[in-house]
Design an enzyme around this catalytic site. Sequence first.
Site, PDB file in Angstrom:
ATOM      1  CG  ASP A   1      -1.638   1.285   1.435  1.00 49.36           C
ATOM      2  OD1 ASP A   1      -2.378   1.659   0.515  1.00 49.36           O
ATOM      3  OD2 ASP A   1      -1.457   1.913   2.487  1.00 49.36           O
TER       4      ASP A   1
ATOM      5  CG  ASP B   1      -0.796   2.129   7.059  1.00 42.41           C
ATOM      6  OD1 ASP B   1      -1.339   1.988   5.942  1.00 42.41           O
ATOM      7  OD2 ASP B   1      -0.590   3.241   7.573  1.00 42.41           O
TER       8      ASP B   1
END
Length: 741
Positions: A424, A631
Amino acid sequence: MTTETLTPKNPPIDIGIGGMTCASCVARVEKALKKLPGVQEATVNLATESARVLVAANGPEEARLRRAVRDAGYEPRAADAAIDSAEPSAWEGFLPVGVGIALSLPLVVPMVADLFGKHWMLPALWQFLLATPVQFILGARFYKAGWHAAKALTGNMDLLVAIGTTAGWALSMWLWLTAEAGTMPHLYFEASAVVITLVLLGKWLEARAKRQTTSAIRALHALRPDVAHLMGLDGEVDVPVGEVLVGDKLVVKPGERFPVDGTLLEGRTQVDESMLTGEPLPVDKDKEAKLTGGSINGDGRVVMQVGAVGNETVLSSIIRLVEDAQAAKAPIQRMVDQVSAVFVPVVLLIALVTLLAWWLTGHPFEQAVIIAVAVLVIACPCALGLATPAAIMAGTGVAAQHGILIKDAQALELAHKVDVVAFDKTGTLTVGRPKLTALQPAAGMSEDEALTVAASLQSGSEHPLARAVVARATEKGLRFGAPDSLRAVPGRGTEGEVGAKSYLIGSLRWMEELQVDTRAMNVQAAELQAQGYTVSAMAERTTVGLTLRALMAFGDEPKPGAKEALAALRARGIKTVMISGDNQGAAEAMARRLGLRPEEGEVMAEVLPGDKAAKVIALKEGGHTVAMVGDGVNDAPALAAADVGMAMGNGTDVAMHAAGITLMRGDPQLVAAALDISDRTVAKIRQNLFWAFGYNVAGIPLAALGFLNPVVAGAAMAMSSVSVMSNALLLKRWKPTSGQK
């Protein structure tokens, strides 16, 4: 990091188990537990000497599980009996071994002397008096455990040792009692005594090695202070940590460990959080900073407010995660379980065939018995049961010391196969704190007016871009209130009313979907995107439709070490991919700053949060073993969909719950380190299994053919377990390389 999402809804029951000696014992205890109604799964670990049992809502209580362990012939203990916070003595448990050596040496020395022409053989009575206490007092544990196994119609190491050494002792008795008067028959008391002594020595060395594999857990337990300085009505009072409550105010003096999790109320300091993150540099802490129990206060006297106690603290969560990983059974262990289930009966059959073959081919009966004893002794499957769990314990323990929490053995075993790592972007490869770098209002609205409206609309959102807008308005001293009837559109933006007018803020793609006319500012948008900025737009809902009011450009910075982390993965032959919701231009600009190659398909742009999992699945369907690193909450589906999910420890609990590996430092360089420790741990598992299987495959035929006497077989069997444990302990020397740290 809180622990709520890391705690299973139906927590497993952990039971310590004493008396297990080999892989066959493991299979027997598991079978006994699984027979109980309501037991969904039972996993027994020889290295930790424990069982982890999952039961249904109406399943058996812990007492019944413990009874089943005892009925199977083993001793139920406290779950953490093998993990004492105090380091035990290096010589703990050596007394039986020492006594065995003292009694066996007089039997062995004449054998050695005979090789040099010295005939020092002891009289038969003395041999009997020395060997019998070793056989039936020191060796009583083998008879007891072997008897329980025989009653259950199964076999284990103890049964093989008991049968083999008893046969040697009984043969010696028969030869002694049937010998003609005045003759000195060759007796085999020394073989049975030395074998038992060597097995006891091997188990003692094995126990020492086991204590070293649990050193990481003991070190974590030792981080918990016993006493806290409570600020009460009568001033500062020392109380046990177990009596501290959420909301209490505690004083922490320089150099002390923070007793629990909480928030800094008074003072400022630096905190050593290496126990949590593996990062040796202290971290500055100001008022309202988060504090973690177990970390070390620097040179400032501070007052903290307690936020979590007991099992809800971060330290307890870390301990639980490491214990879970060490208690878990790796997929490769299933093969070992299948072999161990039939191993002992097969060995007993081989020993019987060996006895009959030697005897029926004209050899003396005593020679046939001794060769069969050697087969029984050398075949004990101790090393087989320790090969996998010992390596997993050492690998997960050393990884935890460097800020890599491996939640389950399956993630550890799969990670070494990873050939694609998907990241990501925001918060993982970038700092995750974007700034509003440019705001360009449309005609009829000033920059401050546009920023005030945008800040009001975004004031109720926790999105990083929303926080950047609010921060910019606050810096400029603009006054803005909360919006009315706010509505978030996942993956697209926000809509709400500010001052009786309706506004929308979101991506340019959303504006296109809503058919907002952006032609007047297309050139500016393209220029900003080409510079690597993420561009959003604000539109007003009017009587004639949606009207563009402003463009906003956001800039983020790469995380320190992110570029080096991607280079380290590429050096390992692993393909890296960045998944971003940004438009193609902005995503590619950031990718190039990170050293990625968009032209080689290393960038996936304009990916909605809900589509990240689909991208991961597509990579897997392409034949790749995929690790996903993220995250945020919206990364959780992708983390779960990947073969190996890695969550940044600075992210959300949801992400960490979905991932098999948590990187406590939030450092992308730990990704390569996690893959490296997986490589090395799996390599140790394979080495251990090779030697454990190879030892038996080579040893049993050599013993059956008469090339090994029982003493040599006993020494080899004892050392096989020690060698497996020692090989696993080499993992404790692992450190992330400079390119990974």
